[in-house]
Motif scaffolding. Structure first.
Motif, PDB file in Angstrom:
ATOM      1  N   GLN A 295      11.725   2.651  -6.436  1.00  0.00           N
ATOM      2  CA  GLN A 295      11.866   3.732  -5.467  1.00  0.00           C
ATOM      3  C   GLN A 295      10.657   3.874  -4.569  1.00  0.00           C
ATOM      4  O   GLN A 295      10.678   4.649  -3.618  1.00  0.00           O
ATOM      5  N   GLY A 296       9.600   3.112  -4.857  1.00  0.00           N
ATOM      6  CA  GLY A 296       8.409   3.198  -4.022  1.00  0.00           C
ATOM      7  C   GLY A 296       7.805   4.577  -4.089  1.00  0.00           C
ATOM      8  O   GLY A 296       7.575   5.133  -5.154  1.00  0.00           O
ATOM      9  N   GLY A 297       7.539   5.165  -2.926  1.00  0.00           N
ATOM     10  CA  GLY A 297       6.945   6.502  -2.892  1.00  0.00           C
ATOM     11  C   GLY A 297       7.956   7.606  -2.721  1.00  0.00           C
ATOM     12  O   GLY A 297       7.595   8.735  -2.398  1.00  0.00           O
ATOM     13  N   MET A 335       3.636  -5.285 -14.030  1.00  0.00           N
ATOM     14  CA  MET A 335       3.304  -6.673 -13.723  1.00  0.00           C
ATOM     15  C   MET A 335       4.502  -7.412 -13.139  1.00  0.00           C
ATOM     16  O   MET A 335       4.332  -8.397 -12.399  1.00  0.00           O
ATOM     17  N   ALA A 336       5.710  -6.973 -13.461  1.00  0.00           N
ATOM     18  CA  ALA A 336       6.919  -7.629 -12.949  1.00  0.00           C
ATOM     19  C   ALA A 336       7.368  -7.073 -11.609  1.00  0.00           C
ATOM     20  O   ALA A 336       8.391  -7.509 -11.076  1.00  0.00           O
ATOM     21  N   ASP A 337       6.621  -6.139 -11.060  1.00  0.00           N
ATOM     22  CA  ASP A 337       6.996  -5.537  -9.779  1.00  0.00           C
ATOM     23  C   ASP A 337       6.989  -6.608  -8.684  1.00  0.00           C
ATOM     24  O   ASP A 337       5.950  -7.232  -8.423  1.00  0.00           O
ATOM     25  N   PRO A 338       8.114  -6.875  -8.038  1.00  0.00           N
ATOM     26  CA  PRO A 338       8.158  -7.943  -7.027  1.00  0.00           C
ATOM     27  C   PRO A 338       7.280  -7.672  -5.816  1.00  0.00           C
ATOM     28  O   PRO A 338       6.937  -8.596  -5.074  1.00  0.00           O
ATOM     29  N   ARG A 339       6.890  -6.423  -5.603  1.00  0.00           N
ATOM     30  CA  ARG A 339       6.048  -6.115  -4.444  1.00  0.00           C
ATOM     31  C   ARG A 339       4.668  -6.737  -4.550  1.00  0.00           C
ATOM     32  O   ARG A 339       4.024  -6.990  -3.530  1.00  0.00           O
ATOM     33  N   LEU A 340       4.186  -6.983  -5.778  1.00  0.00           N
ATOM     34  CA  LEU A 340       2.867  -7.579  -5.944  1.00  0.00           C
ATOM     35  C   LEU A 340       2.796  -8.946  -5.279  1.00  0.00           C
ATOM     36  O   LEU A 340       1.859  -9.250  -4.527  1.00  0.00           O
ATOM     37  N   ALA A 341       3.805  -9.780  -5.543  1.00  0.00           N
ATOM     38  CA  ALA A 341       3.828 -11.105  -4.928  1.00  0.00           C
ATOM     39  C   ALA A 341       4.022 -11.009  -3.421  1.00  0.00           C
ATOM     40  O   ALA A 341       3.424 -11.781  -2.648  1.00  0.00           O
ATOM     41  N   LEU A 342       4.837 -10.061  -2.997  1.00  0.00           N
ATOM     42  CA  LEU A 342       5.085  -9.902  -1.569  1.00  0.00           C
ATOM     43  C   LEU A 342       3.819  -9.481  -0.839  1.00  0.00           C
ATOM     44  O   LEU A 342       3.485 -10.035   0.221  1.00  0.00           O
ATOM     45  N   TRP A 343       3.100  -8.518  -1.385  1.00  0.00           N
ATOM     46  CA  TRP A 343       1.854  -8.072  -0.753  1.00  0.00           C
ATOM     47  C   TRP A 343       0.820  -9.191  -0.717  1.00  0.00           C
ATOM     48  O   TRP A 343       0.093  -9.335   0.264  1.00  0.00           O
ATOM     49  N   ARG A 344       0.759  -9.959  -1.790  1.00  0.00           N
ATOM     50  CA  ARG A 344      -0.198 -11.058  -1.819  1.00  0.00           C
ATOM     51  C   ARG A 344       0.166 -12.108  -0.771  1.00  0.00           C
ATOM     52  O   ARG A 344      -0.707 -12.659  -0.091  1.00  0.00           O
ATOM     53  N   GLN A 345       1.457 -12.404  -0.648  1.00  0.00           N
ATOM     54  CA  GLN A 345       1.910 -13.400   0.318  1.00  0.00           C
ATOM     55  C   GLN A 345       1.637 -12.937   1.746  1.00  0.00           C
ATOM     56  O   GLN A 345       1.228 -13.727   2.602  1.00  0.00           O
ATOM     57  N   GLN A 346       1.854 -11.660   2.012  1.00  0.00           N
ATOM     58  CA  GLN A 346       1.662 -11.138   3.355  1.00  0.00           C
ATOM     59  C   GLN A 346       0.218 -10.759   3.654  1.00  0.00           C
ATOM     60  O   GLN A 346      -0.121 -10.484   4.806  1.00  0.00           O
ATOM     61  N   THR A 348      -1.262  -8.063   2.670  1.00  0.00           N
ATOM     62  CA  THR A 348      -1.379  -6.618   2.850  1.00  0.00           C
ATOM     63  C   THR A 348      -1.811  -5.966   1.542  1.00  0.00           C
ATOM     64  O   THR A 348      -1.709  -6.547   0.467  1.00  0.00           O
ATOM     65  N   THR A 349      -2.299  -4.745   1.652  1.00  0.00           N
ATOM     66  CA  THR A 349      -2.752  -4.005   0.478  1.00  0.00           C
ATOM     67  C   THR A 349      -1.681  -3.047   0.006  1.00  0.00           C
ATOM     68  O   THR A 349      -0.826  -2.609   0.781  1.00  0.00           O
ATOM     69  N   MET A 350      -1.727  -2.722  -1.268  1.00  0.00           N
ATOM     70  CA  MET A 350      -0.774  -1.760  -1.820  1.00  0.00           C
ATOM     71  C   MET A 350      -1.115  -0.354  -1.356  1.00  0.00           C
ATOM     72  O   MET A 350      -2.237  -0.091  -0.907  1.00  0.00           O
ATOM     73  N   THR A 351      -0.159   0.529  -1.460  1.00  0.00           N
ATOM     74  CA  THR A 351      -0.378   1.903  -1.028  1.00  0.00           C
ATOM     75  C   THR A 351      -1.384   2.597  -1.934  1.00  0.00           C
ATOM     76  O   THR A 351      -1.624   2.182  -3.073  1.00  0.00           O
ATOM     77  N   ASP A 352      -1.984   3.651  -1.399  1.00  0.00           N
ATOM     78  CA  ASP A 352      -3.034   4.345  -2.135  1.00  0.00           C
ATOM     79  C   ASP A 352      -2.498   4.969  -3.417  1.00  0.00           C
ATOM     80  O   ASP A 352      -3.139   4.884  -4.473  1.00  0.00           O
ATOM     81  N   LYS A 353      -1.322   5.594  -3.356  1.00  0.00           N
ATOM     82  CA  LYS A 353      -0.746   6.219  -4.547  1.00  0.00           C
ATOM     83  C   LYS A 353      -0.451   5.169  -5.612  1.00  0.00           C
ATOM     84  O   LYS A 353      -0.697   5.384  -6.797  1.00  0.00           O
ATOM     85  N   TYR A 354       0.080   4.034  -5.182  1.00  0.00           N
ATOM     86  CA  TYR A 354       0.399   2.966  -6.128  1.00  0.00           C
ATOM     87  C   TYR A 354      -0.877   2.407  -6.737  1.00  0.00           C
ATOM     88  O   TYR A 354      -0.940   2.078  -7.923  1.00  0.00           O
ATOM     89  N   ARG A 355      -1.924   2.313  -5.938  1.00  0.00           N
ATOM     90  CA  ARG A 355      -3.212   1.818  -6.418  1.00  0.00           C
ATOM     91  C   ARG A 355      -3.779   2.755  -7.488  1.00  0.00           C
ATOM     92  O   ARG A 355      -4.357   2.305  -8.478  1.00  0.00           O
ATOM     93  N   GLN A 356      -3.600   4.050  -7.310  1.00  0.00           N
ATOM     94  CA  GLN A 356      -4.087   5.013  -8.295  1.00  0.00           C
ATOM     95  C   GLN A 356      -3.335   4.876  -9.616  1.00  0.00           C
ATOM     96  O   GLN A 356      -3.916   5.092 -10.692  1.00  0.00           O
TER      97      GLN A 356
END
Length: 1107
Positions: A295-297, A335-346, A348-356
């Motif tokens: 659901q993201g944020g 660790m299985a969140d698909p956004r991790l690979a997507l952010w690394r590929q692009q 880009t950095t993860m959102t601040d809330k997700y980083r916390q």
């Protein structure tokens, strides 16, 4: 939980005597009420008789031993003993049931969620309501299995529903639950809660039976056959296929079912190999976390994940093994969140809330591996898992984006295994790196054991005054360890339900920090002259305590504040035995405030005061700004969060003394203080902290408050040059050499905080000229942003001109001075707020007085552009509103107007294109000045002015009653104009027509003079024909004679100057016609026909002339 209707499989096999030497002898199984013998559960007995030895023993066995071990240990167990063991095996506390049935179980968790949750809707509260309303029925306990029905009352939208609930338990823990309601969730539903609480609160109303296998052992063949047949008859639709299948397998000699001894019994309790833990539906945990992450944020998913983390901490505090188990499940989904690979590929950095959320994940794993009573094999398994996650490419880094070149977590301790690694070869640190390093830590140090276990641990004869001494001069214990690591131990103790031990260690750490602070102050005082002479800028710690991933200062502060407020539950306190592989915990009846630990506080000191002093020490530490956007934002966020906590504390005399003490150290602490006389260029600024100190100290010690705030105004990272480091320094100080321009991603926020500090000082200094002058000098020296200086100027102006008091002229002058600085800073740079700034400065100068207005006009060239000076400054100064506001007499008005005219003429000479018209307007009432301005226009007309500007000024001259001057300027404008044959919509056409009309009105000579200029400049046939038509309608010069009738003769087309105009018009039509025919298309036919009709009208005029 994710309640499943299917019954769980039996945990172990039970058999008749003779099948195994370990089987017990069967006894007759009858049914009695749970409380039928012995005392009631949990003090439910209404008598005051002492508890029987049987109940005491049965309760201890039920808590610690699996029932299979009891059976194996004793050949025959009397039925009363079995009953009491089964009776005491059900959980006796509601706290765990509450923990497993709702997110919100306490004030701290509810507050952290930031929401007003309706507690009546929580499963635990709903379960209590169902119990109290009599909705629980048919409660039956068979061995270690509890069953019953719970009726959900009908609502307006739902009919009444009866839910069948089954609960298995072992050693005072619920090990499995099923409910017919079909709800799927991480935690228990309200129906499971209702049945559980029924058994806890009303044990005497529950009919208790021994395990069903005991009953079957007593039956003969006929009885067993009758039992089975009746069972099949009652439930034939459900069990008949299964019964036939089992019968076939039993009758088959070689079937698998005949190869094992005994048969499963779901009511017989746990086997020796079963793990004793509360029921946790792993599948639902994974599904829920996966759902929240997907659901993201949105939909409050971040809050839900934070609540899950809070639930893990709650489990750890209850010393529940499911805490680590649940955190493992959460981490796997992260660790299985698909956004991790997507952010690394692009990239880009993860959102601040997700980083916390990742930060909290790493911190929880630190608490897990630092569990003081975990077994070595548990820690080894966690280490393997953490290393596995750490090796994944997409594993987030600790500092967000950059590799963190910080010292190893354990290199301050002899027990650390990675202390001497080279920083250059150190790999990037992930969110799990610190937890991996923490696996090398242990709790066996004898000094540490004494600190944690003993309130009386002192050594008044200890005289070792070295840097790493074990006791201070008072004989109180110290703990020398890498501060974040030591505080991680405190957090681990708190998290695992050892508040007393955490408090003892926290106090030892803080006393160590106090001692180090005093020694640092003495050290700097001894070397102060040498260091200041050489201009050494150094820091003493590469990683600051505020904003650190382990949050050491926040941990110490929270530990002391919770203790001071009586927050901790003393029932969880226990003395620890770290020398053994496990810890023993015993209940104590100490007060919430742990008074015995107070022996290590100063006389009259409180936990609250110690917490405040700790926070002040941490906030004042000089520390380097970390790399990366997230790490820098975290420094700011943690600092503001800690200050917000401090602001909730009411200051008393004791706390004011602490503030004074820490303020003195900040000013005199040298490289150890963020407010030392010399600081490293990339040290974290102290603006936010200094603003808080200033506000707190101002009512009690104004001089000290201003010293702190003025010292904190520095922002050396923006200075053009900074003193270089010097290698000849005390060995305690670590110098940092890099000489690069730093990437401070939070610089705008830092500058805004600097501005807020300055604004706070300006507000406080109102009415004190000396302090205002000092603050003004500091602002001019240290603030480098024009927008922030402008904000300060506006703030000072507002404060100085409050409606309920007379204007403060000194503060107004400060505001004006800041405004002048802004003008100078932005004069040669682009700033979208420039016009606003100029208008505001004139307003401010007006409030100060006429001499301020005269001053800014005298020095306009250093403050304004010529356009600003004429169109805004001079115009505003000469307006009626300004004269009325200043209450000027005639002499003062004339002096001010003279200065404005002088400014206008100077601006017109410097920029005639943009300022000439304004200068003429401003000089209208002074003949000499007006003539001078007109001459400036004439001088610039041939070189620097465009036809548009000249036409504009010419129209102004005509409007003011100077037609000949207007005619002169119009002819000059015509020289610069050039209209081609196809520019029939050019904006200058109206100006050309106006100029010709003006010339025609002045007379034949003027018209004759301007027509050659028109013919030379205008090639557009339609424009020329329009001019020709207008010139033939009236007699030249007659328009100006308003009192006479137009009785003169019209001008002839065959004579000058109209003949020349007519020939030019016809030539333009011919050229335009040829050009259009070359590029004509069907869609242009109608337009072209209209054009030809106009040409025809002109040709007719020519034929009339020939005739």
């Amino acid at each position: 939980m994710a309640e499943r209707v299917q019954q769980p499989p039996a945990k172990r096999l039970c058999c008749r005597p003779g099948y195994s030497t370990t089987c017990r002898q069967g006894q007759r199984a009858g049914g009695t009420v749970c409380g039928g013998s012995g005392s009631g559960q949990g003090g439910s007995s209404k008598t005051q008789s002492p508890e029987s030895l049987l109940d005491i023993a049965a309760r201890k066995v039920a808590e610690k031993w699996p029932f299979q071990r009891v059976e194996e240990r004793f050949e025959r167990i009397p039925e009363p003993v079995q009953r009491r063991i089964v009776y005491w095996s059900f959980p006796r506390s509601e706290r765990e049931i509450c923990m497993y049935s709702s997110f919100n179980t306490g004030g701290e968790e509810s507050a952290s969620s930031g929401e007003n949750v309706d507690e009546t809707r929580l499963p635990f509260r709903r379960g209590i309501a169902l119990l109290e309303s009599g909705c629980v029925d048919n409660v039956l306990q068979v061995g270690f299995h509890l069953s019953g029905t719970v009726t959900e009352p009908a609502t307006t939208s739902e009919p009444e529903m009866v839910c069948s609930v089954a609960i298995s338990f072992d050693r005072c823990k619920i090990t499995s639950v099923t409910c017919g309601c079909g709800n799927k969730d991480i935690f228990y539903c309200a129906h499971v809660v209702a049945l559980s609480l029924y058994r806890v609160r009303r044990p005497e109303q529950v009919k208790l039976h021994l395990p069903i296998s005991e009953t079957l052992f007593q039956m003969n063949r006929d009885q067993l056959q009758k039992f089975v047949q009746y069972l099949i008859t009652v439930h034939h639709t459900e069990v008949l296929p299964t019964a036939q299948k089992l019968a076939d397998e039993i009758l088959s000699q070689n079937s698998e079912i005949n190869q094992v001894h005994g048969a499963p019994d779901p009511t017989a309790g746990a086997s020796v190999d079963d793990e004793n833990c509360w029921h946790l539906d792993e599948e639902q945990v994974q599904e829920q976390v996966k759902l929240f992450l997907s659901q993201g944020g949105y939909h409050g998913s971040g809050k839900q994940l934070n609540l899950l983390f809070s639930k893990v901490r709650e489990m750890l505090k209850m010393r529940d093994s499911n805490g680590a188990r649940m955190l493992t499940l959460i981490t796997e989904q992260f660790m299985a969140d698909p956004r991790l690979a997507l952010w690394r590929q692009q990239g880009t950095t993860m959102t601040d809330k997700y980083r916390q959320l990742w930060d909290e994940l790493g911190a929880l794993w630190m608490c897990i591996v630092l569990n003081p009573h975990c077994k070595p094999e548990q820690k080894a398994a966690w280490l393997r898992q953490l290393k596995k996650w750490n090796s994944v490419d997409v594993c987030p880094l600790e500092d967000g984006n950059h590799g963190n070149e910080l010292p190893n977590l354990t290199n301050a301790l002899p027990q650390g295994a990675h202390g001497n690694q080279d920083l250059g070869t150190r790999p990037h640190r992930t969110v799990f790196t610190r937890a991996i390093e923490a696996c090398d830590l242990h709790w066996q140090d004898s000094h540490l054991q004494h600190i944690i276990n003993d309130d009386l641990y002192t050594n008044y004869c200890y005289h070792d005054n070295t840097e790493n001494s074990l006791f201070d001069s008072r004989g109180w214990p110290l703990w020398h360890e890498h501060v974040p690591t030591a505080c991680a131990r405190v957090d681990a103790l708190r998290s695992h339900g050892y508040p007393r031990e955490a408090l003892r260690l926290a106090i030892a750490i803080i006393n160590t920090l106090r001692r180090q602070q005093q020694k640092q102050l003495e050290l700097f005082r001894n070397h102060k002259k040498d260091l200041l002479h050489k201009g050494v800028t150094s820091i003493t710690n590469l990683e600051g305590w505020v904003g650190h991933p382990l949050d050491p200062i926040g941990t110490l502060f929270s530990t002391l504040m919770e203790t001071g407020r009586g927050y901790e539950d003393s029932s969880q306190g226990g003395f620890l035995d770290f020398s053994a592989s496990t810890m023993s915990s015993s209940k104590h009846s100490e007060l919430h405030l742990f008074p015995s630990t107070r022996r290590f506080l100063e006389e009259g000191e409180s936990y609250l005061a110690l917490a405040v002093e700790t926070a002040l020490m941490g906030l004042g530490q000089q520390r380097i700004m970390p790399n990366g956007l997230y790490a820098q934002e975290k420094v700011c966020r943690n600092e503001e969060h800690l200050i917000a906590k401090l602001q909730e504390v009411d200051l008393d005399d004791t706390l004011v003394k602490i503030f004074r003490k820490q303020a003195v150290f900040l000013l005199e602490g040298g490289p150890y203080s963020g407010l030392g006389e010399l600081i490293y260029r990339e040290s974290v600024p102290m603006h936010t902290y200094a603003k808080y100190l200033f506000t707190c100290l101002l009512p009690h010690d104004a001089e000290l408050a201003y010293k702190i705030a003025l010292r904190a105004m520095r922002l050396p990272v923006l200075e053009s040059s900074a003193p270089s480091g010097d290698m000849s320094r005390p060995h305690h100080i670590v110098s940092v050499v890099p000489n690069r321009y730093p990437r401070w991603f939070t610089l705008s926020h830092i500058e805004s905080q600097q501005c807020e500090l300055a604004s706070t000082m300006l507000t406080a200094a109102k009415g004190d000229a000396r302090k205002l002058e000092t603050v003004l000098e500091s602002i001019q020296k240290n603030i480098h942003s024009s927008s922030h200086i402008f904000k300060l100027a506006q703030d000072a102006f507002k404060i100085a001109t409050l409606m309920d008091s007379l204007p403060d002229i000194t503060l107004l002058k400060v505001s004006l001075e800041l405004g002048l600085q802004v003008m100078r800073m932005t004069l040669s740079t682009l700033n979208w707020r420039r016009r606003e700034m100029v208008r505001w400065l004139v307003t401010c100068a007006t409030e100060v007085g006429v001499y301020a207005l005269d001053s800014i006009m005298q020095s306009w060239f250093t403050l304004f552009t010529p356009t600003e000076a004429t169109s805004i400054v001079a115009t505003t100064v000469m307006s009626n509103s300004t004269i009325v506001r200043l209450h000027l007499d005639c002499h003062q008005q004339e002096n001010l107007a003279s200065s404005a005219r002088t400014l206008a003429l100077q601006c017109a000479m410097k920029d005639p294109q943009n300022c000439a018209l304004s200068a003429l307007t401003l000089c209208e009432k002074d003949h000499i000045a007006f003539e001078t301005a007109y001459q400036i226009v004439l001088d610039a007309a041939t070189t620097g002015m465009s036809y548009t500007q000249l036409f504009t000024i010419a129209r102004y001259m005509e409007h003011r009653g100077y037609p000949m001057r207007a005619y002169k300027l119009a002819t000059l404008a015509m020289v610069h104009l050039n209209l081609s044959y196809n520019q029939d919509t050019h904006p200058a056409i109206n100006d050309v027509l106006w100029a010709c009309a003006l010339s025609h009105s002045l007379g034949k000579n003027e018209l004759a003079a301007i027509i050659p200029l028109v013919v030379k400049s205008v090639k557009c046939a339609t424009v020329l024909s329009d001019i020709l038509r207008r010139c033939t309608l009236t007699t030249p010069g007659m328009v100006a004679l308003h009192s006479r009738r137009n009785s003169g003769k019209l001008m002839s087309l065959d004579k000058a100057p109209l003949r020349q105009l007519l020939d030019a018009t016809i030539g333009a039509y011919i050229n335009t016609t040829h050009s259009r025919l070359t590029h004509i298309s069907p869609r242009h036919y109608s337009e072209f026909i209209e054009f030809l009709s106009k040409a025809r009208e002109t040709l007719k005029k020519r034929r009339k002339k020939w005739s």
